[in-house]
Design a protein around this motif. Structure first.
Motif, short mmCIF file in Angstrom:
data_model
loop_
_atom_site.label_atom_id
_atom_site.label_comp_id
_atom_site.label_asym_id
_atom_site.label_seq_id
_atom_site.Cartn_x
_atom_site.Cartn_y
_atom_site.Cartn_z
N UNK A 91 -40.18 17.32 -23.23
CA UNK A 91 -40.97 16.34 -23.97
C UNK A 91 -42.16 15.86 -23.11
N UNK A 92 -41.92 15.67 -21.82
CA UNK A 92 -43.02 15.23 -20.95
C UNK A 92 -44.00 16.40 -20.74
N UNK A 93 -43.45 17.60 -20.66
CA UNK A 93 -44.31 18.79 -20.51
C UNK A 93 -45.25 18.91 -21.73
N UNK A 98 -50.65 18.53 -23.82
CA UNK A 98 -51.58 17.92 -24.78
C UNK A 98 -52.80 17.33 -24.06
N UNK A 99 -52.58 16.60 -22.98
CA UNK A 99 -53.74 15.98 -22.30
C UNK A 99 -54.59 17.06 -21.61
N UNK A 100 -53.94 18.13 -21.17
CA UNK A 100 -54.69 19.22 -20.52
C UNK A 100 -55.55 19.95 -21.55
N UNK A 105 -60.57 21.30 -24.50
CA UNK A 105 -61.26 21.48 -25.79
C UNK A 105 -62.26 20.37 -26.10
N UNK A 106 -62.31 19.32 -25.29
CA UNK A 106 -63.05 18.15 -25.75
C UNK A 106 -63.98 17.52 -24.73
N UNK A 162 -52.17 19.12 -15.20
CA UNK A 162 -52.93 18.05 -15.86
C UNK A 162 -53.90 17.40 -14.87
N UNK A 163 -53.46 17.22 -13.63
CA UNK A 163 -54.35 16.61 -12.62
C UNK A 163 -55.49 17.56 -12.26
#
Ligand SMILES: N[C@@H](CCC(=O)N[C@@H](CS)C(=O)NCC(=O)O)C(=O)O
Length: 216
Positions: A91-93, A98-100, A105-106, A162-163
């Motif tokens: 779930x954390x992955x 998602x944030x990566x 993409x944004x 993510x970092x």
């Protein structure tokens, strides 16, 4: 010759190269790096010798060529599970992915108007569309740190993909003197203190190549 070769762009400007390079560093694997100067008349042809997309970064591992920064991260996470490039909990992955992907993409306004330029500092007005990107990025950093960051100084505790995805954004906050406070400033400092980030930044500062118009 090392088992891995990463093809990258200029360390001062190529934010996508920085991301993949940080991910590769985190595995601890020995690698060779080949820097291909970007935004030159010959860049595309030179990059196409190694990368089918004509973009850097590209990772070559034996017969395997992986392009796209996030795909490189996924490949490394699979072959180096001990590096824990993604959080262990599914779930954390999912949130880390998602944030990566949100970064990948944004945030087009920030990317267009505030390109990475690690060795420079500029004054530049923040137009409303950029403010929206900056607000979302800092909210995301705060949220990850508060909910998932207890195990360390990074978004999900220990340094991970993510970092690496947000490390060039930290650099942009400094280049364009953008305000951070409390938790977001602490996160930026953690990225800046990360030895691999410092190694890249030192090389960026010593790079002779100058690119005038650069977006990403
Ligand atoms: N979506 C790609 C973006 C790669 C990209 O845009 N790379 C830029 C350098 S940061 C590039 O190769 N530009 C080639 C050029 O402009 O000559 C990724 O995530 O790797």
């Amino acid at each position: 010759m090392a088992e891995f070769t990463i093809y990258i762009g200029n360390k001062n400007y190529s934010s996508w190269s920085l991301r993949a390079w940080l991910m590769l560093k985190q595995t601890g694997a020995a690698f060779d790096e080949e820097l291909i100067p970007i935004a030159q008349p010959t860049s595309r042809a030179e990059i196409l010798r190694y990368s089918p997309s004509g973009k850097v970064p590209t990772l070559v591992h034996g017969d395997v060529t992986v392009w796209e920064s996030l795909a490189i991260g996924e490949y490394l996470a699979e072959i180096f599970p001990a590096a824990k490039l993604w959080p262990e909990s599914p779930s954390v992955r999912a949130v880390a992915r998602a944030v990566s992907h949100e970064m990948h993409a944004g945030f087009m306004a920030m990317r267009r108007h505030f390109p990475m330029n690690m060795r420079s500092v500029f004054d530049r007005d923040i137009i409303p569309e950029i403010q929206g990107d900056l607000d979302r990025i800092t909210a995301l950093w705060r949220d990850c740190r508060q909910h998932y960051g207890a195990g360390g100084d990074f978004l999900f505790g220990e340094f991970g993909i993510a970092d690496a995805m947000y490390a060039p954004v930290v650099s942009r906050f400094r280049t364009f003197k953008l305000p951070l406070e409390g938790e977001t400033e602490a996160y930026a400092k953690a990225i800046e203190a990360w030895p691999a980030y410092q190694e890249w930044q030192a090389a960026a500062r010593n790079e002779p190549m100058i690119v005038d118009q650069w977006e990403f």
